[in-house]
Enzyme design. Structure first.
Site, PDB file in Angstrom:
ATOM      1  N   HIS A 125       0.818  -1.216   0.000  1.00 38.74           N
ATOM      2  CA  HIS A 125       0.000   0.000   0.000  1.00 38.74           C
ATOM      3  C   HIS A 125       0.849   1.262   0.000  1.00 38.74           C
ATOM      4  CE1 HIS A 125       0.338  -0.261   4.532  1.00 38.74           C
ATOM      5  NE2 HIS A 125       0.410   1.046   4.404  1.00 38.74           N
ATOM      6  N   ASP A 148       0.240  -7.541   1.288  1.00 35.67           N
ATOM      7  CA  ASP A 148       0.675  -6.168   1.548  1.00 35.67           C
ATOM      8  C   ASP A 148       2.187  -6.078   1.670  1.00 35.67           C
ATOM      9  OD1 ASP A 148       0.302  -3.458   1.783  1.00 35.67           O
ATOM     10  OD2 ASP A 148      -0.063  -3.500   3.948  1.00 35.67           O
ATOM     11  N   GLY A 194      -6.065 -26.188  -2.629  1.00 34.61           N
ATOM     12  CA  GLY A 194      -7.173 -26.886  -3.272  1.00 34.61           C
ATOM     13  C   GLY A 194      -8.185 -27.410  -2.283  1.00 34.61           C
ATOM     14  N   VAL A 195      -8.321 -26.734  -1.139  1.00 34.96           N
ATOM     15  CA  VAL A 195      -9.278 -27.143  -0.112  1.00 34.96           C
ATOM     16  C   VAL A 195      -9.999 -25.911   0.411  1.00 34.96           C
ATOM     17  CG1 VAL A 195      -7.819 -29.088   0.581  1.00 34.96           C
ATOM     18  CG2 VAL A 195      -7.666 -26.920   1.836  1.00 34.96           C
ATOM     19  N   SER A 224       4.419   2.425   8.066  1.00 32.49           N
ATOM     20  CA  SER A 224       4.154   1.271   7.209  1.00 32.49           C
ATOM     21  C   SER A 224       5.384   0.901   6.391  1.00 32.49           C
ATOM     22  CB  SER A 224       2.995   1.575   6.256  1.00 32.49           C
ATOM     23  OG  SER A 224       1.790   1.713   6.963  1.00 32.49           O
TER      24      SER A 224
END
Length: 440
Positions: A82, A112, A245-246, A188
């Site tokens: 960001h 992020d 894949g679950v 940040s």
């Protein structure tokens, strides 16, 4: 970690750690071009709401300020997405006031995180990454960054919590270390370091009602940062996550009783794709994943984090709980298979939905488009310029055109050509079957 043994050591405080760490924390200035609609009624309390979203589109330059951490002497820098995402120009300023232009090597909005390369950099101060799995609650830490643009600032605190998930960032996604070291806007992308000057996390967000620090800050663990650096150096431009894949959910107190567990733990799997690496080693719906590489997982976010740290191309030791028995399996960390062939196609000008792009659904497409795990058929990859006028959206699953069932992407243009200038298009959107009539 040692307790100060004398008054002299106490008086020194964190000075040695700051002197070692601070030179590797940088200020980042990023410019991006943003588009906004300008209406003569935008400040009117009545007409502003009526004409919202209308008016001329105007582009303007947006400036953002954040922090970053140098991770190598040749100028590899980690920051937040960001801070630098979609930036057209990035300027990095070191503590000694040297300035460098920077390029984004790899960026990922979901995590992020972003990895930058400073132009023509060499011999720079840098921080070493610590194994963030060894971090303990109560450890002393320092947060170093540039809050509110006042200049490099150091604040101290402790590690307040581990394995925080669903709490950081706008989407509430991810996996974080929690600290009470004051973090404010501008921090940040800055460093969270231990008392030995090692990077344990990248400061990314806070929980606040006022906009300022309330002592609840979150940092992305260093182990995930290490995977980002590894992929950036390998030439990846977007972060490649292992595909599970679950689908599943955290086992809560009420569920634990029904499952015969003495305490709530793990992630119970509700569905498994046939191509899933979990299916390949025998996992089934109803199984509970309790650990990945000997680290407990209690939310889906923790599970994906642990898989991401293991890395693409590796195997992770996944512990399964079934009928009271625990077993550990080596599960391959793979990218979602791009099979069967997606056969992506953009419709020609000869049909009514010219410019729309469709593709066959497969695991890779499911992952890219955020589709349900059981999705099949043909999906709209890009609605193009015309389809949205009819109500169609990117991500819709095409079911039929004028009563003709659509099962392959190659059938779409032919069905629209047969429909000529009018007809009905049926789609599946968020589990709802919808029909749109068109006439041209």
């Amino acid at each position: 970690m040692q307790v100060p043994a004398s008054q002299a050591e106490i008086s020194i405080g964190f000075t040695p750690v700051v002197e070692q760490s601070a030179p590797a924390v940088v200020n980042i200035y990023a410019k991006r071009i943003v588009s906004e609609r300008v209406s003569p009624f935008m400040n009117d309390p009545f007409f502003g709401s009526i004409f919202r979203g209308q008016g001329q589109v105007r582009q303007r330059v947006s400036n953002s300020l954040g922090s970053g951490v140098i991770l190598s002497e040749d100028g590899i820098v980690v920051s937040n997405y960001h801070v630098v995402g979609d930036a057209t120009e990035i300027r990095v300023v070191l503590r000694d006031r040297r300035e460098f232009n920077a390029q984004v090597l790899l960026a990922d909005e979901e995590s992020d995180l972003a990895i930058l390369q400073l132009d023509e950099a060499e011999g720079l101060p840098h921080l070493d990454l610590r194994d963030s799995d060894d971090v303990s609650v109560g450890e002393l830490v320092l947060a170093i960054g540039n809050p509110f643009g006042v200049g490099q600032t150091v604040s101290s605190g402790i590690v307040s919590g581990l394995a925080r998930s669903g709490v950081g960032g706008e989407g509430g996604r991810g996996y974080f270390l929690q600290t009470d070291a004051p973090i404010n806007p501008g921090n940040s992308g800055g460093a969270l370091v231990d008392i030995n000057g090692h990077l344990i996390g990248v400061n990314t967000s806070i929980l606040t009602r006022s906009g300022g620090s309330n002592g609840i800050g979150f940092a992305i663990p260093a182990n995930l940062v290490a995977r980002f650096v590894e992929q950036a150096r390998a030439g990846e431009t977007s972060f490649q996550r292992p595909w599970a894949g679950v689908t599943g959910q955290a086992v809560d107190f009420d569920m634990a009783g029904g499952l015969g567990l003495s305490i709530p733990e793990g992630v119970i799997l509700s569905s498994i794709h046939s191509e899933s690496p979990f299916a390949a080693v025998g996992f089934e719906p109803g199984d509970i994943v309790v650990a990945v590489d000997e680290q407990p997982v209690n939310t889906p976010q923790e599970m994906i984090f642990r898989m991401s740290v293991a890395g693409i191309g590796q195997e992770a030791a996944v512990t399964r709980l079934r009928d009271g028995t625990r077993e550990t399996f080596e599960v391959a960390m793979i990218t979602p298979p791009d099979r069967p062939a997606r056969d992506e196609a953009t419709l020609s000008r000869r049909v009514v939905l010219a410019g729309m792009t469709v593709a066959n659904v497969n695991p890779a497409v499911i992952s890219e488009m955020g589709l349900p795990l059981d999705a099949t058929g043909v999906v709209i990859m890009d609605a193009g310029p015309i389809a949205p006028r009819l109500g169609l959206q990117t991500g819709d699953i095409l079911l039929g055109i004028n009563g003709t069932q659509i099962t392959q992407s190659t059938e779409v243009e032919e069905a629209l050509r047969d429909a000529a200038r009018s007809g009905v298009i049926e789609v599946l959107r968020a589990g709802r079957r919808m029909a749109f009539r068109f006439r041209v």
